[in-house]
Design a protein around this motif. Structure first.
Motif, PDB file in Angstrom:
ATOM      1  N   LEU A   5       0.820  -1.209   0.000  1.00 21.62           N
ATOM      2  CA  LEU A   5       0.000   0.000   0.000  1.00 21.62           C
ATOM      3  C   LEU A   5       0.854   1.260   0.000  1.00 21.62           C
ATOM      4  N   LYS A   6       2.031   1.195   0.604  1.00 20.01           N
ATOM      5  CA  LYS A   6       2.907   2.360   0.678  1.00 20.01           C
ATOM      6  C   LYS A   6       3.545   2.674  -0.659  1.00 20.01           C
ATOM      7  N   ARG A  12      -2.324   5.938  -3.181  1.00 17.14           N
ATOM      8  CA  ARG A  12      -2.121   7.176  -2.418  1.00 17.14           C
ATOM      9  C   ARG A  12      -3.317   8.103  -2.583  1.00 17.14           C
ATOM     10  N   SER A  13      -3.453   9.008  -1.648  1.00 15.39           N
ATOM     11  CA  SER A  13      -4.527   9.993  -1.715  1.00 15.39           C
ATOM     12  C   SER A  13      -4.203  11.032  -2.785  1.00 15.39           C
ATOM     13  N   PRO A  14      -5.208  11.515  -3.502  1.00 13.15           N
ATOM     14  CA  PRO A  14      -4.949  12.580  -4.489  1.00 13.15           C
ATOM     15  C   PRO A  14      -4.393  13.843  -3.849  1.00 13.15           C
ATOM     16  N   PHE A  15      -4.565  13.991  -2.522  1.00 12.15           N
ATOM     17  CA  PHE A  15      -3.985  15.141  -1.838  1.00 12.15           C
ATOM     18  C   PHE A  15      -2.457  15.122  -1.913  1.00 12.15           C
ATOM     19  N   ARG A  68      -6.990   5.449  -6.922  1.00  9.33           N
ATOM     20  CA  ARG A  68      -7.431   4.395  -7.820  1.00  9.33           C
ATOM     21  C   ARG A  68      -8.958   4.283  -7.857  1.00  9.33           C
ATOM     22  N   PHE A  69      -9.637   4.810  -6.816  1.00  9.70           N
ATOM     23  CA  PHE A  69     -11.092   4.742  -6.754  1.00  9.70           C
ATOM     24  C   PHE A  69     -11.760   5.980  -7.357  1.00  9.70           C
TER      25      PHE A  69
END
Length: 264
Positions: A5-6, A12-15, A68-69
């Motif tokens: 996940l890292k 990762r978050s779009p932020f 990704r979502f």
């Protein structure tokens, strides 16, 4: 799983890419839809459209956690927000004036778009600050030896540019768990990593000089720099390419690696 996940970029978050995404039309559309989602979700809650509100809120939250979502959110969020906007305009009179104004704006956009040299052709734009476009061209034009070991964040782009002539070591999908561990051993230039370079028969390495997240020089760069069996084939301030000694005739002085570190 934590390592997976890292390292996988799309998790990762779009932020995390906000400064870059604000200059990208596609991501700007996403952030606009995020803003529109707030009144849309409130509208559906007030009107007791619970299913619509829950799905909209759920896909929005998922996309903000992992990019990704975003596709799921955009597909449903656009519909849900459109319903809210439609309900808003129904309350405004005179409607013919609003519809006429919308039509004029649409025509203006079409006219302006038709003046663009790209017209309505679908295309894409590579941001040089993110991907090693020049380095990829150098590999192709100089027929550098295979196999290639690459930076994980560049894997997808390099596959797009160099496949099928070249196959990359890995990319951000991290499809094989063992390859993930092997990648980090090699980048860390551990005792096992040195062995893995030989086991995989790596003949070309394309990576940045420093870790963009920590600012530290990659141990692999330091190790290869001191290894007489490798030569510096290319550097451009973004990417460096090492090849096995004797595999490339246009080798550069290894001291240029220092300039790469300063430039990056």
């Amino acid at each position: 799983m934590a390592l997976y996940l890292k390292q996988v970029f799309e998790y990762r978050s779009p932020f995390s890419t906000l400064p870059v995404s604000l200059s990208n039309p596609g991501w700007l559309s996403y952030w606009l839809l995020v803003l529109l989602s707030v009144p849309a979700i409130i509208h559906h809650i007030i009107n007791r459209r619970w299913s619509t509100a829950i799905i909209h809120l759920g896909t929005l939250a998922a996309s903000l956690i992992a990019m990704r979502f975003a596709y799921f959110f955009v597909a449903f969020g656009a519909y849900s927000s459109a319903v809210c906007i439609g309900a808003f305009f129904k309350r405004i009179k005179p409607r013919p004036l609003i519809e006429s104004a919308g039509f004029v704006v649409l025509v203006a956009l079409i006219v302006l778009r038709s003046g663009n040299p790209n017209k309505f052709r679908i295309g894409y734009e590579i941001q040089p600050m993110l991907f090693p476009a020049n380095a990829a061209g150098f590999i192709m034009s100089n027929d550098l030896p295979k196999p290639v070991f690459n930076d994980i964040n560049w894997g997808g782009y390099l596959e797009h540019r160099l496949w099928p002539e070249y196959k990359m070591f890995t990319d951000t999908r991290n499809l094989f768990e063992q390859v993930v561990y092997d990648y980090h051993d090699i980048m860390g230039y551990t005792a096992k990593g040195k062995t893995l370079l030989e086991r995989y028969g790596i003949a070309t390495i394309i990576i940045p000089a420093i870790n963009p997240y920590t600012g530290q020089i990659f141990p692999l760069v330091e190790g290869i720099y001191h290894d007489p069996g490798w030569v510096l084939a290319y550097s451009d301030g973004q990417a460096i390419i090492f090849t096995k000694k004797g595999a490339f005739k246009g080798a550069k002085p290894k001291q240029q690696v220092y300039y790469e570190v300063l430039n990056q």
